[in-house]
Design a protein around this motif. Sequence first.
Motif, PDB file in Angstrom:
ATOM      1  N   GLY A  72       0.803  -1.225   0.000  1.00 18.73           N
ATOM      2  CA  GLY A  72       0.000   0.000   0.000  1.00 18.73           C
ATOM      3  C   GLY A  72       0.833   1.270   0.000  1.00 18.73           C
ATOM      4  O   GLY A  72       0.517   2.229  -0.705  1.00 18.73           O
ATOM      5  N   PHE A  73       1.910   1.322   0.786  1.00 22.62           N
ATOM      6  CA  PHE A  73       2.771   2.505   0.830  1.00 22.62           C
ATOM      7  C   PHE A  73       3.355   2.801  -0.548  1.00 22.62           C
ATOM      8  O   PHE A  73       3.416   3.949  -0.974  1.00 22.62           O
ATOM      9  CB  PHE A  73       3.900   2.312   1.850  1.00 22.62           C
ATOM     10  CG  PHE A  73       4.886   3.449   1.875  1.00 22.62           C
ATOM     11  CD1 PHE A  73       4.584   4.632   2.532  1.00 22.62           C
ATOM     12  CD2 PHE A  73       6.109   3.337   1.232  1.00 22.62           C
ATOM     13  CE1 PHE A  73       5.481   5.685   2.540  1.00 22.62           C
ATOM     14  CE2 PHE A  73       7.015   4.385   1.231  1.00 22.62           C
ATOM     15  CZ  PHE A  73       6.701   5.567   1.896  1.00 22.62           C
ATOM     16  N   VAL A  74       3.775   1.755  -1.234  1.00 18.17           N
ATOM     17  CA  VAL A  74       4.345   1.936  -2.571  1.00 18.17           C
ATOM     18  C   VAL A  74       3.272   2.480  -3.518  1.00 18.17           C
ATOM     19  O   VAL A  74       3.532   3.403  -4.301  1.00 18.17           O
ATOM     20  CB  VAL A  74       4.952   0.618  -3.087  1.00 18.17           C
ATOM     21  CG1 VAL A  74       5.397   0.745  -4.545  1.00 18.17           C
ATOM     22  CG2 VAL A  74       6.116   0.183  -2.204  1.00 18.17           C
ATOM     23  N   LYS A  75       2.052   1.958  -3.428  1.00 16.73           N
ATOM     24  CA  LYS A  75       0.966   2.429  -4.296  1.00 16.73           C
ATOM     25  C   LYS A  75       0.582   3.872  -3.993  1.00 16.73           C
ATOM     26  O   LYS A  75       0.284   4.649  -4.906  1.00 16.73           O
ATOM     27  CB  LYS A  75      -0.267   1.537  -4.149  1.00 16.73           C
ATOM     28  CG  LYS A  75      -0.112   0.169  -4.745  1.00 16.73           C
ATOM     29  CD  LYS A  75      -1.390  -0.623  -4.562  1.00 16.73           C
ATOM     30  CE  LYS A  75      -1.239  -2.056  -4.990  1.00 16.73           C
ATOM     31  NZ  LYS A  75      -2.457  -2.831  -4.771  1.00 16.73           N
ATOM     32  N   ARG A  76       0.544   4.229  -2.706  1.00 20.18           N
ATOM     33  CA  ARG A  76       0.075   5.566  -2.313  1.00 20.18           C
ATOM     34  C   ARG A  76       1.149   6.640  -2.400  1.00 20.18           C
ATOM     35  O   ARG A  76       0.822   7.801  -2.607  1.00 20.18           O
ATOM     36  CB  ARG A  76      -0.479   5.529  -0.890  1.00 20.18           C
ATOM     37  CG  ARG A  76      -1.786   4.796  -0.741  1.00 20.18           C
ATOM     38  CD  ARG A  76      -2.376   4.943   0.656  1.00 20.18           C
ATOM     39  NE  ARG A  76      -1.437   4.681   1.729  1.00 20.18           N
ATOM     40  CZ  ARG A  76      -1.130   3.479   2.226  1.00 20.18           C
ATOM     41  NH1 ARG A  76      -1.718   2.403   1.724  1.00 20.18           N
ATOM     42  NH2 ARG A  76      -0.245   3.343   3.203  1.00 20.18           N
ATOM     43  N   VAL A  77       2.429   6.253  -2.201  1.00 25.15           N
ATOM     44  CA  VAL A  77       3.489   7.260  -2.112  1.00 25.15           C
ATOM     45  C   VAL A  77       4.539   7.112  -3.216  1.00 25.15           C
ATOM     46  O   VAL A  77       4.803   8.057  -3.960  1.00 25.15           O
ATOM     47  CB  VAL A  77       4.157   7.204  -0.715  1.00 25.15           C
ATOM     48  CG1 VAL A  77       5.303   8.202  -0.639  1.00 25.15           C
ATOM     49  CG2 VAL A  77       3.128   7.460   0.386  1.00 25.15           C
TER      50      VAL A  77
END
Length: 192
Positions: free
Chosen positions: A160-165
């Motif tokens: 999720g962090f990679v997708k969002r940031v």
Amino acid sequence: MKTNLPKLPNPTYPHTIENGLGETLTFLRLQPEPDGDRLIVENAVTPGQGPPMHTHWLQDECLTVAEGRLAYQLPGQPTQYAGPGDTVLFRRGTPHRFWNAGDELLRCTGWIKPAHTIVFFLSAIYDAQVKSGQHRPEQFDAAYLMTRYAREYDMTDIPGFVKRVVIPATYRVGRLLGKYRKFKGAPQPVLG
């Protein structure tokens, strides 16, 4: 360098793409139907290879094994197998992955419906894999595709962090560096 990207916006059929890692996909033809075009495909996958867990938000995908042994998995479920003559249907919105679970080449026939932007998207992803020489596509191309077509496709295993940031930041840097000129004329995303 040879590119897999079809002439935009419409390739001629049949149109074959390779990711350089053991997957070949041939888009045979579009079959017009009242509720959306059905894209008829064939694939060939070398032992142990196949796409990672992914989701088509707007399309159903169906594969019939012609030769070899297909393994497939849905999140939280055990691995299942299909052999020659078996058909597997992945409904839209269902994360899934499949791979060649045999020692010989896996060949399947199948379809994706409705086709929407899948020919462009997969051609660009395969091209980005060729550029990187690994399963992870070249970062700028991947950021462009995952940003532009986020309502159509998802790579389920990306944190999720990679997708969002990370992906949005990479996309913005790619725009600043002019990395996306080659995508001029890319098909508009389907808003679902």
